[in-house]
Design an enzyme around this catalytic site. Structure first.
Site, PDB file in Angstrom:
ATOM      1  N   SER A   1      12.682  13.080   5.043  1.00 17.63           N
ATOM      2  CA  SER A   1      13.783  14.091   3.779  1.00 17.63           C
ATOM      3  C   SER A   1      15.112  14.462   4.945  1.00 17.63           C
ATOM      4  O   SER A   1      15.077  14.242   6.159  1.00 17.63           O
ATOM      5  CB  SER A   1      12.781  14.753   4.094  1.00 17.63           C
ATOM      6  OG  SER A   1      13.601  16.094   3.617  1.00 17.63           O
TER       7      SER A   1
ATOM      8  N   GLY B   1      -0.350   8.573  -1.533  1.00 13.43           N
ATOM      9  CA  GLY B   1       0.280   9.849  -2.265  1.00 13.43           C
ATOM     10  C   GLY B   1       0.769   9.941  -3.622  1.00 13.43           C
ATOM     11  O   GLY B   1       1.654   9.393  -4.264  1.00 13.43           O
ATOM     12  N   CYS B   2      -0.477   8.716  -4.391  1.00 14.53           N
ATOM     13  CA  CYS B   2       0.588   8.166  -5.610  1.00 14.53           C
ATOM     14  C   CYS B   2       0.125   9.299  -7.131  1.00 14.53           C
ATOM     15  O   CYS B   2       0.087   8.378  -7.894  1.00 14.53           O
ATOM     16  CB  CYS B   2      -0.093   7.468  -5.872  1.00 14.53           C
ATOM     17  SG  CYS B   2       1.004   5.542  -4.781  1.00 14.53           S
ATOM     18  N   SER B   3      -0.350  10.089  -6.511  1.00 10.74           N
ATOM     19  CA  SER B   3      -0.959  11.038  -7.978  1.00 10.74           C
ATOM     20  C   SER B   3      -0.013  12.081  -8.799  1.00 10.74           C
ATOM     21  O   SER B   3       0.030  12.127 -10.653  1.00 10.74           O
ATOM     22  CB  SER B   3      -2.115  12.103  -7.486  1.00 10.74           C
ATOM     23  OG  SER B   3      -1.203  13.020  -6.281  1.00 10.74           O
TER      24      SER B   3
ATOM     25  N   LEU C   1       1.336  -1.148   0.003  1.00 11.60           N
ATOM     26  CA  LEU C   1      -0.001   0.118   0.225  1.00 11.60           C
ATOM     27  C   LEU C   1       0.842   0.915   0.743  1.00 11.60           C
ATOM     28  O   LEU C   1       1.593   1.157   0.638  1.00 11.60           O
ATOM     29  CB  LEU C   1      -1.250  -0.163   1.514  1.00 11.60           C
ATOM     30  CG  LEU C   1      -1.971   0.994   1.471  1.00 11.60           C
ATOM     31  CD1 LEU C   1      -2.775   1.474   0.614  1.00 11.60           C
ATOM     32  CD2 LEU C   1      -2.481   0.933   2.182  1.00 11.60           C
TER      33      LEU C   1
ATOM     34  N   GLY D   1       4.479  12.668  -8.848  1.00  3.31           N
ATOM     35  CA  GLY D   1       5.948  12.733  -8.110  1.00  3.31           C
ATOM     36  C   GLY D   1       6.632  11.488  -7.857  1.00  3.31           C
ATOM     37  O   GLY D   1       6.457  10.652  -8.368  1.00  3.31           O
ATOM     38  N   ILE D   2       7.393  11.877  -6.133  1.00  2.00           N
ATOM     39  CA  ILE D   2       7.655  10.129  -6.304  1.00  2.00           C
ATOM     40  C   ILE D   2       6.969   8.728  -5.530  1.00  2.00           C
ATOM     41  O   ILE D   2       6.808   7.688  -5.968  1.00  2.00           O
ATOM     42  CB  ILE D   2       8.035  10.791  -4.743  1.00  2.00           C
ATOM     43  CG1 ILE D   2       9.423  11.701  -5.048  1.00  2.00           C
ATOM     44  CG2 ILE D   2       9.066   9.224  -3.823  1.00  2.00           C
ATOM     45  CD1 ILE D   2       9.799  12.119  -3.436  1.00  2.00           C
ATOM     46  N   GLY D   3       5.970   9.966  -5.610  1.00  2.00           N
ATOM     47  CA  GLY D   3       4.879   8.457  -5.360  1.00  2.00           C
ATOM     48  C   GLY D   3       4.034   7.296  -6.017  1.00  2.00           C
ATOM     49  O   GLY D   3       4.151   6.198  -6.223  1.00  2.00           O
TER      50      GLY D   3
ATOM     51  N   TYR E   1       7.589  22.403   8.411  1.00  2.80           N
ATOM     52  CA  TYR E   1       7.707  21.117   7.537  1.00  2.80           C
ATOM     53  C   TYR E   1       8.904  20.233   7.362  1.00  2.80           C
ATOM     54  O   TYR E   1       8.817  18.929   7.906  1.00  2.80           O
ATOM     55  CB  TYR E   1       8.132  21.114   5.951  1.00  2.80           C
ATOM     56  CG  TYR E   1       8.873  20.588   4.538  1.00  2.80           C
ATOM     57  CD1 TYR E   1       7.555  19.701   4.353  1.00  2.80           C
ATOM     58  CD2 TYR E   1      10.334  19.571   4.910  1.00  2.80           C
ATOM     59  CE1 TYR E   1       7.790  18.845   3.773  1.00  2.80           C
ATOM     60  CE2 TYR E   1      10.184  18.962   3.345  1.00  2.80           C
ATOM     61  CZ  TYR E   1       8.767  18.088   3.058  1.00  2.80           C
ATOM     62  OH  TYR E   1       9.814  17.044   2.666  1.00  2.80           O
TER      63      TYR E   1
END
Length: 308
Positions: free
Chosen positions: A143, A10-12, A7, A14-16, A156
């Site tokens: 990060s 955040g896959c829409s 699972l 970039g990295i995901g 952040y």
């Protein structure tokens, strides 16, 4: 060997997106990937990157990590489909680059709720199933700011530090359950998040901030542009490769560094137990080159007196 039920949040973009597409396209077919995002209308880029893997090794899942009911629903679906979750990749996150004193509380809350509480919710809902099977992997996409403090990344940084603290505390306790918990420590990455970092000098702060803060913002903006324009930044595809390597390592490290840039800075930061070496190093990012901060303040005070 059965494919690992994975699972990813955040896959829409970039990295995901790159993680989900890479694992779903794995030639060994080692993964069944549930790629989640808040808005499934943003799925097209992922589907293009994942090729013909949809509903074979890639499954889409709507998921907002800020919403507990959404988190529970996503975990429930995977468990109902397969009876287990072998791997959780906490990638969903949002950036916040501004001076703390000029940020709205709603913005601060959204960053903390997404980056830290979102990962915490995912872990809390997933780990009982891993404990029951006495097996699992959890990888938190973190990060450098999770280990180091950078000016104007205050909130952040706080959200990622909290995630690192959680990772560190859980890793030893769940080792006995054969659940390996790690963080991916990445530096600059060429995603839309970091494209926004390069525009620090255009933040709302510049409209009403004090002169020192505005000057610091402009200096940091120049530094960020230099890093991206001189090849320091890595690509989302680089990060996806690092994720797969970490997931396939028998005994992964607590901190999975993505390159020399990260290793050097973490080593520099932790070489001094007082922390002040890092503080003075970071001053270079927001102070004029060659200008001693105390001398700068004396000059600013003198200028203020003259203006009076």
């Amino acid at each position: 060997m059965a494919a690992k039920v994975t699972l990813v949040t955040g896959c829409s973009t970039g990295i995901g997106l790159s993680i989900a597409a890479r694992l779903a396209r794995d030639p060994a077919k080692g993964y069944l990937v549930y790629a989640s995002m808040r808005n499934l209308k943003k799925k097209d880029e992922l589907l293009e990157a994942a090729g013909d893997s949809l509903n074979k090794t890639l499954f889409l899942q709507e998921l907002d990590v800020r919403n507990l009911a959404s988190v529970k629903g996503a975990v429930k679906r995977v468990i109902e489909d397969h009876g287990r979750i072998d791997t959780l990749v906490n990638n969903a996150g949002i950036a916040g680059f501004n001076a703390l004193e000029y940020m709205e509380y709603e913005e601060i809350q959204d960053i903390i709720d997404t980056n830290f509480m979102g990962s915490l919710r995912m872990i809390k809902e997933t780990i009982p199933y891993m404990k029951k099977r006495r097996a699992g992997r959890i990888l938190n996409v973190s990060s450098l700011v999770g280990l180091l403090g950078y000016p104007f990344y205050e909130v952040y940084t706080a959200s990622k530090h909290a995630m690192e603290g959680l990772t560190d505390a859980l890793a030893s306790r769940f080792y006995e359950f054969d659940i390996r918990i790690s963080s991916l420590i990445l530096g600059p990455v060429t995603t839309m998040i970091n494209e926004n970092i390069k525009n620090l000098g255009r933040l709302p702060s510049t409209e009403h901030a004090d002169d020192v803060t505005n000057r610091q913002l402009k200096l940091l903006s120049k530094y960020q542009k230099y890093r991206f324009e001189h090849g320091v930044a890595q690509s989302p595809e680089d990060m996806a490769r690092c994720v797969q390597e970490c997931l396939e390592t028998v005994d992964p490290p607590l901190w999975a560094m993505t390159g020399k840039f990260c290793r050097d800075r973490v080593a520099y930061r932790y070489a001094d137990p007082t922390g002040m070496k890092w503080v003075h190093h970071q001053r270079q990012l927001v102070e004029p080159p060659g200008m001693d901060i105390d001398e700068l303040r004396r000059q600013e005070k003198a200028e203020a007196l003259e203006s009076d």
